[in-house]
Scaffold this motif. Structure first.
Motif, short mmCIF file in Angstrom:
data_model
loop_
_atom_site.label_atom_id
_atom_site.label_comp_id
_atom_site.label_asym_id
_atom_site.label_seq_id
_atom_site.Cartn_x
_atom_site.Cartn_y
_atom_site.Cartn_z
N GLN A 580 32.35 4.63 73.71
CA GLN A 580 32.51 3.68 72.61
C GLN A 580 32.57 2.15 72.82
O GLN A 580 32.00 1.34 72.49
N LEU A 581 33.23 2.05 74.11
CA LEU A 581 33.41 0.38 74.49
C LEU A 581 32.11 0.03 74.93
O LEU A 581 31.82 -1.31 74.47
N GLU A 582 31.28 0.83 75.57
CA GLU A 582 30.07 0.33 76.13
C GLU A 582 29.23 0.09 75.13
O GLU A 582 28.40 -1.07 75.04
N ASN A 583 29.20 1.02 74.03
CA ASN A 583 28.16 0.47 72.77
C ASN A 583 28.69 -0.81 71.94
O ASN A 583 28.03 -1.64 71.51
N ASP A 584 30.17 -0.76 71.76
CA ASP A 584 30.81 -2.26 71.12
C ASP A 584 30.30 -3.34 71.97
O ASP A 584 29.88 -4.21 71.33
N ILE A 585 30.59 -3.44 73.18
CA ILE A 585 30.03 -4.39 74.15
C ILE A 585 28.77 -4.91 73.68
O ILE A 585 28.39 -6.06 73.69
N ALA A 586 27.78 -3.88 73.97
CA ALA A 586 26.37 -3.95 73.67
C ALA A 586 25.99 -4.53 72.20
O ALA A 586 25.32 -5.68 72.04
N LEU A 587 26.81 -4.19 71.35
CA LEU A 587 26.61 -4.64 69.76
C LEU A 587 27.09 -6.15 69.98
O LEU A 587 26.42 -6.94 69.29
N LYS A 605 31.19 -17.21 68.08
CA LYS A 605 30.78 -16.94 69.30
C LYS A 605 31.90 -16.79 70.29
O LYS A 605 32.18 -15.91 70.98
N ALA A 606 32.75 -17.65 70.14
CA ALA A 606 34.12 -17.69 71.10
C ALA A 606 34.90 -16.24 70.68
O ALA A 606 35.53 -15.90 71.56
N GLU A 607 35.09 -16.03 69.35
CA GLU A 607 35.76 -14.77 69.14
C GLU A 607 35.18 -13.62 69.58
O GLU A 607 35.83 -12.77 70.18
N PHE A 608 33.73 -13.40 69.41
CA PHE A 608 32.97 -12.22 70.17
C PHE A 608 33.36 -12.41 71.51
O PHE A 608 33.36 -11.13 72.12
N ALA A 615 37.60 -5.97 76.19
CA ALA A 615 36.57 -4.75 76.18
C ALA A 615 36.39 -4.47 77.70
O ALA A 615 36.44 -3.28 78.14
N LEU A 616 35.97 -5.50 78.27
CA LEU A 616 35.47 -5.08 79.66
C LEU A 616 36.79 -4.71 80.55
O LEU A 616 36.46 -4.02 81.47
N ASN A 617 37.95 -5.41 80.10
CA ASN A 617 38.88 -5.07 80.96
C ASN A 617 39.55 -3.44 80.94
O ASN A 617 39.82 -2.95 81.81
N GLN A 618 39.61 -3.25 79.46
CA GLN A 618 39.88 -2.02 79.08
C GLN A 618 38.60 -1.07 79.72
O GLN A 618 39.25 0.22 80.33
#
Length: 633
Positions: A580-587, A605-608, A615-618
């Motif tokens: 799920q995290l990998e999909n969210d990051i890609a999106l 952009k800063a928020e994303f 998400a990368l840390n998680q």
């Protein structure tokens, strides 16, 4: 005189042909009027309908087409609705797109990068409209092909008719005349089957056909004379068949209607149908006479069957009442022999009533009712038999079962174990006890006291041990805390021999039992942190060896604290979270590429980017946990 007779016959055939042509025109006209009537639809203000209502309307039109088949009127009605909906849909599309664009501009500050996809209902309306148009086009294309085929067929038939007329003069013997006539009738049948072509050529084809027909009959005056003689012979034969059926009807005055009489009449009817036509003035009279004679037989059969059906239905209804009266008996239950015998007398009285009703019932309904009646009787007597079989031994069996439960409860108590498994066993024994019926009265109190005593003793013992366990957990917590302090002190001293102490620390940790549940996670985290610090302080280990040492410690900790089933479950949960995290990051990364350069877009952009980093840390933490669990499994 013969010539006049021939001309009269020819004129009669021509009148028949002309009447057929008029009938065909009337049928076509009636079809057109019917289609015009079917096309009339009530006025609908489509602008007042929602998208969902428009979808339902078009789906109903398609359902009508599928139900009634591809008919011009149905297709026209559906296409008209689709055409009238089109401008309404265009307005809705424009309105939706403008609203979406306005919202996009409000969010981004410009139109650049705007893309709009219509909602599912709008797409559904477009899809249904295209499907309706496709069905209509397909239908009319097939109609055009059918018309072209009919035109070719009729053109070929006209050519065959011309060839037949050219050969007419060469046929002088009876076989030739008969063969020519058969070919002519065959051409007429095929012409009729070909149907109309509904084109500008239709009138020309019919005119040519009628002209050739007229020419053919003009050349066959002799055949018409023979045909007239044949019709007179047919008239005589049909009159004889009418008389036979009339005799059968009269015979019913002295005998009942039977299947054999009706079969004989039907055989006569088959002979009547296969006879050729009689003279026109006799044809209808003979048929009415024959029909009236057959009606006498059919009416007699219907009357007989109606009486029989009435009697069968009355018999069925009486037996149905008897069956409904005994249905409650199938679920009857009692602990009294006297009550069972009384119920037996009642149900036997219903059985006598059933047997006393003579006569048949409707075949299928009667067969089903009889099966259910005797099945109900069988169920009652089976239940009664089972009652008497179990009456003597049931309470003794219950005593044996409850004695076994007492023995099992006492055995569990004797082991001294009070883990969740044994507790569940005692609870299950209590549930079984409640499900067992009465025992002999003289053992009722003693067996209950024995079982209750064993269960109470078990739970008293469990409560006592739980208190001791909690005290032991507190002691274990103190021991683990002291061990962690020693590991931390050893890491600070950086003793050269501290590498040899790593295994000793792990062994000591594993030898200490459980701690209170509320302190479990905190003490484990502190232990892993201390091991990590300790390994980092060992100078002779490489970075990879240090990571491996820490990983092994974490794996051992997880393996000691979790069962294999829990580890597999945790592995599955972590893998799902990683995906799920990998999909969210890609999106999110993909969305950043579409932001226009503006103050608003920079903020988004800063928020994303903040969300992506979090998400990368998680993701790193989850992958680390996954590695530990995979090593532990």
């Amino acid at each position: 005189m013969a010539q006049e007779q021939q001309e009269g016959v020819k004129s009669e055939e021509q009148e028949d042909l002309e009447q057929k042509a008029v009938d065909t025109l009337e049928i076509d006209l009636n079809n057109e009027l019917t289609e015009e009537h079917e096309e009339e639809t009530p006025d609908v203000d489509y602008t007042q309908l929602s998208k969902e209502q428009l979808v339902n309307l078009l789906e109903n039109e398609l359902a009508s087409i599928q139900k009634e088949g591809l008919k011009p009127a149905t297709l026209k009605k559906a296409e008209t609705a689709a055409k009238e909906i089109r401008p309404v849909l265009d307005q809705l599309k424009l309105k939706d797109r403008e609203a979406a664009l306005k919202a996009f501009i409000a969010d981004t500050g410009g139109e650049e990068g705007f893309e709009y996809k219509y909602d599912a209902e709008t797409q559904k309306i477009d899809s249904l409209s295209r499907e309706i148009r496709g069905l209509k086009n397909s239908f009319y294309q097939s109609q055009e092909k059918e018309k072209e085929k009919n035109f070719n067929v009729k053109t070929a038939l006209l050519q065959r008719l011309r060839v037949l007329l050219d050969n007419e003069g060469r046929e002088t013997d009876a076989s030739g005349v008969k063969s020519s006539w058969e070919e002519f009738k065959k051409i007429q049948d095929e012409w009729k089957q070909a149907g109309n072509i509904a084109s500008p050529h239709n009138g020309t084809l019919w005119a040519t056909y009628n002209a050739l027909i007229d020419r053919y009959f003009s050349n066959r005056n002799i055949y018409f004379e023979l045909k007239e003689l044949d019709r007179r012979r047919n008239s005589e034969l049909k009159a004889e068949l009418c008389a036979k059926v009339e005799e059968l009807g009269k015979s019913l005055e002295t005998r009942p209607m039977t299947k054999e009489i009706l079969n004989e009449a039907n055989h006569i009817f088959e002979d009547y149908k296969h006879l050729g036509p009689a003279p026109k003035e006799d044809q209808e009279k003979l048929w009415q006479r024959f029909k009236e004679a057959m009606d006498v037989l059919y009416n007699a059969q219907r009357g007989q069957f109606a009486e029989q059906k009435k009697s069968m239905q009355e018999n069925f209804e009486q037996k149905l009442q008897i069956y409904e009266a005994i249905v409650p008996f199938t679920t009857y239950n009692s602990g009294s022999i006297k009550e069972w015998n009384a119920k037996t007398k009642e149900i036997m009285a219903f059985q006598d009533q059933w047997v006393a009703l003579k006569g048949i019932m409707p075949r299928e309904e009667g067969k089903d009712l009889s099966k259910k009646f005797w099945a109900a009787l069988k169920t009652f007597f089976n239940n009664k038999g089972e009652f008497f079989r179990q009456l003597e031994s049931k309470r003794e069996q219950n005593l044996e079962l409850k004695t076994e439960l007492c023995t099992e409860a006492e055995s569990i108590l004797a082991t001294g174990e009070d883990n969740p498994s044994t507790t569940q066993k005692v609870i299950e024994l209590q549930k079984k006890w409640k499900g067992i019926g009465q025992v002999p009265e003289k053992y009722k109190d003693t067996i209950y006291d024995r079982f209750k005593k064993a269960c109470d003793a078990y739970f008293d013992q469990k409560r006592s041990k739980n208190k001791e366990v909690e005290e032991e957990f507190e002691v274990n917590l103190k021991r683990k805390t002291d061990l962690i302090t020693r590991i931390e002190d050893a890491a600070k001293s950086k003793d050269e021999s501290s590498l040899n102490l790593l295994g000793a620390f792990k062994t000591e940790w594993a030898s200490i039992g459980f701690v209170p549940k509320k302190d479990m996670q905190a003490i484990q985290k502190r232990y892993i942190a201390a091991i990590n610090t300790y390994v980092s302080a060992i100078g002779q280990l490489s970075t990879k060896e240090k990571e491996q040492a820490v990983l092994e410690s974490e794996v051992e900790l997880v393996r000691d604290g979790e069962s294999s089933r829990n580890l597999y479950r945790k592995e599955s949960d972590i893998r799902r979270k990683v995906t799920q995290l990998e999909n969210d990051i890609a999106l999110w990364q993909n969305n950043i590429e579409f932001f226009a350069k503006s103050k608003t877009s920079d903020r988004l952009k800063a928020e994303f980017e903040r969300k992506i980093n979090s998400a990368l840390n998680q993701l790193d933490e989850l992958k680390h946990q996954l590695t530990i669990i995979q090593e532990a499994i």
